[in-house]
Design an enzyme around this catalytic site. Sequence first.
Site, PDB file in Angstrom:
ATOM      1  N   CYS A 114       1.035  -1.726   0.098  1.00  0.00           N
ATOM      2  CA  CYS A 114       0.046   0.169  -0.021  1.00  0.00           C
ATOM      3  C   CYS A 114       0.745   0.864  -0.417  1.00  0.00           C
ATOM      4  CB  CYS A 114      -0.953  -0.420   1.531  1.00  0.00           C
ATOM      5  SG  CYS A 114      -1.974  -1.485   1.274  1.00  0.00           S
ATOM      6  N   HIS A 255      -3.075   7.492   2.292  1.00  0.00           N
ATOM      7  CA  HIS A 255      -3.279   6.488   1.799  1.00  0.00           C
ATOM      8  C   HIS A 255      -5.145   6.343   2.352  1.00  0.00           C
ATOM      9  CE1 HIS A 255      -3.829   1.911   0.898  1.00  0.00           C
ATOM     10  NE2 HIS A 255      -3.727   1.763   1.905  1.00  0.00           N
ATOM     11  N   ASN A 285     -10.197  -0.190  -0.475  1.00  0.00           N
ATOM     12  CA  ASN A 285      -8.144   0.043  -0.188  1.00  0.00           C
ATOM     13  C   ASN A 285      -8.260  -1.020  -1.417  1.00  0.00           C
ATOM     14  OD1 ASN A 285      -5.870  -0.401   0.039  1.00  0.00           O
ATOM     15  ND2 ASN A 285      -5.898  -1.295   2.214  1.00  0.00           N
TER      16      ASN A 285
HETATM   17  O1  UT7 Z   1      -3.501  -0.979   3.395  1.00  0.00           O
HETATM   18  C1  UT7 Z   1      -2.140  -1.703   4.584  1.00  0.00           C
HETATM   19  C2  UT7 Z   1      -3.296  -1.377   5.786  1.00  0.00           C
HETATM   20  N1  UT7 Z   1      -4.135  -1.809   6.057  1.00  0.00           N
HETATM   21  C3  UT7 Z   1      -4.823  -1.107   6.788  1.00  0.00           C
HETATM   22  O2  UT7 Z   1      -4.391   0.316   7.519  1.00  0.00           O
HETATM   23  C4  UT7 Z   1      -6.060  -2.081   7.681  1.00  0.00           C
HETATM   24  C5  UT7 Z   1      -5.902  -1.476   9.550  1.00  0.00           C
HETATM   25  N2  UT7 Z   1      -7.109  -2.646  10.216  1.00  0.00           N
HETATM   26  C6  UT7 Z   1      -8.303  -2.142  10.033  1.00  0.00           C
HETATM   27  O3  UT7 Z   1      -8.384  -1.498   9.138  1.00  0.00           O
HETATM   28  C7  UT7 Z   1      -9.404  -2.677  10.970  1.00  0.00           C
HETATM   29  O4  UT7 Z   1      -9.130  -3.286  12.143  1.00  0.00           O
HETATM   30  C8  UT7 Z   1     -10.557  -3.539  10.315  1.00  0.00           C
HETATM   31  C9  UT7 Z   1     -11.388  -2.905   8.949  1.00  0.00           C
HETATM   32  C10 UT7 Z   1      -9.446  -4.431   9.160  1.00  0.00           C
HETATM   33  C11 UT7 Z   1     -10.856  -4.328  10.977  1.00  0.00           C
HETATM   34  O5  UT7 Z   1     -11.548  -3.193  12.807  1.00  0.00           O
HETATM   35  P1  UT7 Z   1     -11.662  -3.644  13.798  1.00  0.00           P
HETATM   36  O6  UT7 Z   1     -12.361  -2.630  14.057  1.00  0.00           O
HETATM   37  O7  UT7 Z   1     -10.387  -3.543  14.415  1.00  0.00           O
HETATM   38  O8  UT7 Z   1     -12.213  -5.346  13.901  1.00  0.00           O
HETATM   39  P2  UT7 Z   1     -11.517  -6.568  14.364  1.00  0.00           P
HETATM   40  O9  UT7 Z   1     -10.256  -6.827  13.550  1.00  0.00           O
HETATM   41  O10 UT7 Z   1     -11.225  -6.404  16.078  1.00  0.00           O
HETATM   42  O11 UT7 Z   1     -12.534  -6.978  14.535  1.00  0.00           O
HETATM   43  C12 UT7 Z   1     -13.873  -6.745  15.758  1.00  0.00           C
HETATM   44  C13 UT7 Z   1     -15.061  -8.013  15.461  1.00  0.00           C
HETATM   45  C14 UT7 Z   1     -14.127  -9.535  15.619  1.00  0.00           C
HETATM   46  O12 UT7 Z   1     -14.993 -10.611  16.251  1.00  0.00           O
HETATM   47  P3  UT7 Z   1     -15.457 -10.269  17.654  1.00  0.00           P
HETATM   48  O13 UT7 Z   1     -13.785 -11.207  18.025  1.00  0.00           O
HETATM   49  O14 UT7 Z   1     -14.681  -8.975  18.723  1.00  0.00           O
HETATM   50  O15 UT7 Z   1     -16.203 -10.812  18.135  1.00  0.00           O
HETATM   51  C15 UT7 Z   1     -14.251  -9.902  13.799  1.00  0.00           C
HETATM   52  O16 UT7 Z   1     -14.620 -11.016  13.637  1.00  0.00           O
HETATM   53  O17 UT7 Z   1     -15.727  -7.647  14.252  1.00  0.00           O
HETATM   54  C16 UT7 Z   1     -15.375  -9.048  13.672  1.00  0.00           C
HETATM   55  N3  UT7 Z   1     -15.599  -8.876  11.753  1.00  0.00           N
HETATM   56  C17 UT7 Z   1     -16.250  -8.942  11.075  1.00  0.00           C
HETATM   57  N4  UT7 Z   1     -18.065  -8.958  11.675  1.00  0.00           N
HETATM   58  C18 UT7 Z   1     -18.452  -8.080  10.541  1.00  0.00           C
HETATM   59  C19 UT7 Z   1     -14.158  -9.313  11.590  1.00  0.00           C
HETATM   60  N5  UT7 Z   1     -14.793  -8.802  10.378  1.00  0.00           N
HETATM   61  C20 UT7 Z   1     -15.722  -8.906   9.945  1.00  0.00           C
HETATM   62  C21 UT7 Z   1     -16.724  -8.377   8.975  1.00  0.00           C
HETATM   63  N6  UT7 Z   1     -18.337  -8.224   9.340  1.00  0.00           N
HETATM   64  N7  UT7 Z   1     -16.560  -8.331   8.029  1.00  0.00           N
END
Ligand code: UT7
Length: 328
Positions: A114, A255, A285
């Site tokens: 990225c 980005h 993204n």
């Molecule tokens: O471009 C390269 C660099 N990449 C980035 O900068 C991405 C950085 N990370 C992010 O943008 C975020 O961490 C995400 C958008 C990927 C995820 O958001 P988050 O607030 O960090 O969520 P999380 O990974 O902590 O997940 C929270 C919950 C989990 O469930 P539990 O464990 O709390 O029960 C996940 O399993 O959300 C669940 N989850 C989803 N639920 C519905 C993960 N993906 C999904 C989904 N739909 N698509």
Amino acid sequence: MSLTSIILSTGSYLPSKILTNADLEKMVDTTDEWITQRSGIKHRHIAGENETTGDMALHAARKALENAKLDPQDIDGIIVATTTPDRTFPSVAVKVQGDLGVKPGLAFDVQAVCTGFVYALTVADNFIKMGQAKNILVIGAEKMSSLLDWTDRTTCVLFADGAGAVILQAKETDDTLSNKLDGQGIHSTHLYANGSKRELLQTTGGVSTTGGNGVIEMQGREVFKYAVSYMADVVAETLAYNGITSADIDWLVPHQANIRIIESTAKKLNMSMDQVVVTLDHHGNTSAASIPLALDEAVQGGKIKRGQMLLIEAMGGGLTWGAALVRY
Ligand code: UT7
């Protein structure tokens, strides 16, 4: 005589197919609400089955040439930032060069995921400052959809496809200016990588491991934390290096990975979201393509105007990150 690289023009391309959050609700266990709240994405473009990164890069390059009123023969360098090349080799850059009918000159790909576009811009800027090229096409192009596991809801809702391009042109630095930052062009670039964190965002395979491409796996929460902190550090470094404050910046061009990361950077800079180019909601993204896509949309839409100061920043797999200060 010293040389500066100016952004002569921009161009971009998005595939026609649009994938909405509602479409994704039918594919994996997710909701429009979750995707919107956690990432800021509403819909994204996905390339056709036979549409390659090189095809998209070519479209974006043609637009940039048209907008610059340049002929392909005026180009003497092509650098493509991509993680999703058409083939392992040759590079996407040589495909673009061959299909555009550009005369022999430097052409190669840069891979920094990225952050790829900021890396490619830096490399091109250095070629120009050394007097080794006059007009370089710098392209960010990705078919991230081909690296996704479409059953993995933690990644397939985030990434997308597209291409953006800029033409960097060599211009003699205006030594008569009392403040050199008043001059048009790239004023500084700042690149980093921290390979000890590479496993946080990677593919499950590759040419010399599995023999295939693998799919993206990401420890999202961890990457998020590093993104917030690295972005804050590198924008602060860029301002300090140039002896300016965020009040001197007209536009933040980040980005497009997550709206919460973008908001956090804007807040640290004390900048209003009205001064931030956001395309994430409708582009998703697109990895190395995200900044040139955002730049082109803001330029063609009349937001970014000649003479304005841009702070460009990105972070991604590697982990890699970087920033650039550019007077458009
Ligand atoms: O471009 C390269 C660099 N990449 C980035 O900068 C991405 C950085 N990370 C992010 O943008 C975020 O961490 C995400 C958008 C990927 C995820 O958001 P988050 O607030 O960090 O969520 P999380 O990974 O902590 O997940 C929270 C919950 C989990 O469930 P539990 O464990 O709390 O029960 C996940 O399993 O959300 C669940 N989850 C989803 N639920 C519905 C993960 N993906 C999904 C989904 N739909 N698509």
